[in-house]
Design an enzyme around this catalytic site. Structure first.
Site, PDB file in Angstrom:
ATOM      1  N   LYS A 174       0.385  -1.179   0.315  1.00 56.99           N
ATOM      2  CA  LYS A 174       0.028  -0.040   0.100  1.00 56.99           C
ATOM      3  C   LYS A 174       1.002   1.285   0.103  1.00 56.99           C
ATOM      4  O   LYS A 174       2.284   1.448   0.400  1.00 56.99           O
ATOM      5  CB  LYS A 174      -0.875  -0.343   1.409  1.00 56.99           C
ATOM      6  CG  LYS A 174      -0.752  -0.119   2.967  1.00 56.99           C
ATOM      7  CD  LYS A 174       0.518   1.096   3.022  1.00 56.99           C
ATOM      8  CE  LYS A 174      -0.445   2.103   3.310  1.00 56.99           C
ATOM      9  NZ  LYS A 174      -0.053   4.178   3.989  1.00 56.99           N
ATOM     10  N   THR A 185       5.674   6.771   2.189  1.00 59.47           N
ATOM     11  CA  THR A 185       4.792   6.042   3.117  1.00 59.47           C
ATOM     12  C   THR A 185       4.229   4.903   2.542  1.00 59.47           C
ATOM     13  O   THR A 185       2.754   4.399   2.134  1.00 59.47           O
ATOM     14  CB  THR A 185       3.580   6.714   3.767  1.00 59.47           C
ATOM     15  OG1 THR A 185       4.403   8.147   4.195  1.00 59.47           O
ATOM     16  CG2 THR A 185       2.561   6.773   4.276  1.00 59.47           C
ATOM     17  N   GLU A 264      -1.691  10.170  -4.452  1.00 56.72           N
ATOM     18  CA  GLU A 264      -3.358  10.964  -3.631  1.00 56.72           C
ATOM     19  C   GLU A 264      -3.450  11.683  -5.024  1.00 56.72           C
ATOM     20  O   GLU A 264      -3.048  13.129  -4.483  1.00 56.72           O
ATOM     21  CB  GLU A 264      -3.354  11.650  -2.142  1.00 56.72           C
ATOM     22  CG  GLU A 264      -2.507  10.539  -0.999  1.00 56.72           C
ATOM     23  CD  GLU A 264      -2.560  10.641  -0.406  1.00 56.72           C
ATOM     24  OE1 GLU A 264      -3.096  10.505   0.577  1.00 56.72           O
ATOM     25  OE2 GLU A 264      -2.086  12.289  -0.102  1.00 56.72           O
ATOM     26  N   ASN A 388      -6.056  15.939   2.152  1.00 54.07           N
ATOM     27  CA  ASN A 388      -4.982  15.667   3.446  1.00 54.07           C
ATOM     28  C   ASN A 388      -5.144  16.096   4.077  1.00 54.07           C
ATOM     29  O   ASN A 388      -4.515  16.583   5.230  1.00 54.07           O
ATOM     30  CB  ASN A 388      -3.611  15.279   2.551  1.00 54.07           C
ATOM     31  CG  ASN A 388      -2.589  14.515   2.590  1.00 54.07           C
ATOM     32  OD1 ASN A 388      -1.647  14.299   3.382  1.00 54.07           O
ATOM     33  ND2 ASN A 388      -2.689  14.546   0.664  1.00 54.07           N
ATOM     34  N   THR A 393     -10.445  12.786  10.090  1.00 55.86           N
ATOM     35  CA  THR A 393     -12.418  12.633   9.546  1.00 55.86           C
ATOM     36  C   THR A 393     -12.810  11.611   8.361  1.00 55.86           C
ATOM     37  O   THR A 393     -11.686  10.935   7.496  1.00 55.86           O
ATOM     38  CB  THR A 393     -12.467  13.749   9.070  1.00 55.86           C
ATOM     39  OG1 THR A 393     -12.179  13.985   7.937  1.00 55.86           O
ATOM     40  CG2 THR A 393     -12.182  15.113  10.036  1.00 55.86           C
TER      41      THR A 393
END
Length: 393
Positions: A174, A185, A264, A388, A393
């Protein structure tokens, strides 16, 4: 001689390895969030970790084992990184393993998600107790370890040797954000049945990390949990050092490229090739600077062939360079040639067409030597900020 064949499937095709992913309630809406890899025989294991000084509890836990330990179980959770959790983070891992139904040998835990929150121990224990260790479902595992990833990342190869023997190697990983040319990451789990010596595992991981996971960038950030884990149960009894090093490079390259392409909000995956630099270090430094530059990334997002940003970034990297020797091109479209301003409307249009593709190469010929290095990156746009800004949330 040997033959390397890409094959359909995932790590669950390798003899002796089992895996699955379930919903333990860490994510909302019953999304998969907890997975495992289990081997029915003990595995040699080697790892490469983040160089972030604040390493997460799972990394510290791994490093507490004796050198050259073996394992048969890896537990992986998403949603919670178990990072910046102090001694309690390690204690929580030990508490989880001591509460499970099975007695595993030197079990390993790997986590990804939000930094700074304690693990939901009870949810993880209850979820792990429901594992069926004879399940082979790498597809579920690949989904369970995802955070902001938009798709699962897997690869698989078979290596056939001259004597008729063969071994398999595959990976699941991932990674989509907080990716810098110093690991990423990311979590990457590589499984093989090759009879690879322990010392070769360590060397192969180190050598191949440099041109794969240490050569990619989405946003220039390095996380606390980055892990590349290599497990071998040696069941095939087959091995060839040259073949293993090459196929491991392919596996790690596949995973790295999937991460870059899934940056992303990214729409473009770009190779930054720096060649004919005075030294290898210069080539590497400039290539990584280009893959990391926010100005370069935003120009890619806007499909703007702004070679000035390329040149400026190379100069700012402080390598040996000369504007009268530099050549910059988008694929084979030269936009700057040894101090000559050739960037007219026709060339700009040709370069623009290159940037409209979802994959392309930016080549920077330094003209001062013979050394080269390629780093990989992506564009950076509005979606990255949106993801980001709302990450917790």
């Amino acid at each position: 001689m040997f033959t390397i064949l890409p094959i359909k499937g995932m790590i669950d095709q390798i003899d002796g390895f089992y895996c699955d992913g379930i919903s333990a309630g860490l994510k909302a809406n019953n999304a998969l969030d907890l997975g495992f890899i289990y081997s029915d025989t003990l595995c040699d294991v080697e790892a490469v970790f983040t160089e972030n000084r604040f390493q997460a509890a799972p990394l510290k836990h791994y490093l507490m084992y004796k050198k050259d330990f073996q394992t048969n179980f890896v537990l992986i959770n998403s949603k919670n990184a178990n990072a910046m959790t102090g001694k309690k983070g390690i204690e929580d891992i030990n508490s989880i393993f001591s509460s499970l139904n099975h007695e595993f040998t030197n079990p390993i835990m790997s986590s990804t998600g939000v930094i700074g929150n304690p693990l939901p121990i009870q949810k993880i224990v209850e979820g792990a107790k429901s594992f069926d260790l004879k399940t082979k479902n790498a597809q579920n595992l690949s989904k369970a370890i995802m955070t902001t990833d938009s798709y699962a990342k897997t690869t698989m190869y078979e290596v056939k040797l001259e004597d008729g023997s063969s071994f398999k190697i595959g990976a699941v990983s991932k990674g989509a954000g907080m990716i810098n040319p110093n690991l990423a990451t990311m979590l990457c789990f590589i499984c093989t049945d090759a009879n690879v010596p322990k010392e070769d595992m360590k060397e192969a991981l180190k050598v191949n990390s440099e041109t794969t996971f240490n050569a990619i960038s989405v946003d220039g950030d390095t996380s606390t949990n980055d892990t590349v884990l290599l497990l071998t149960n040696k069941k095939s009894n087959a091995y060839n050092k040259e073949a293993f090093f090459e196929v491991l490079r392919l596996v790690m390259h596949d995973m790295a490229m999937l991460m870059v392409a899934d940056g992303e909000g990214a729409k473009k995956a770009v190779a930054f090739e720096v060649k004919n630099a005075a030294t290898y270090e210069d080539a590497q430094k400039a290539a990584k600077a280009l893959s990391n530059s926010l100005l370069v990334k935003t120009a890619l997002f806007g499909e703007d062939p702004n070679f000035g940003r390329i040149a400026s970034t190379i100069g700012a990297s402080k390598i040996a360079c000369d504007e009268e020797k530099l050549v910059v091109s988008y694929n084979n479209v030269i936009v700057y040639n040894k101090g000559e301003l050739i960037f007219n409307d026709e060339i700009e249009q040709e370069a623009f067409k290159v940037l409209q593709n979802d994959k392309f190469k930016i080549v920077c010929d330094i003209g001062l030597g013979e050394e080269s290095f390629t780093a990989y990156g992506c564009d950076l746009g509005y979606k990255y900020v949106e993801i980001n800004a709302d990450y917790r949330t």
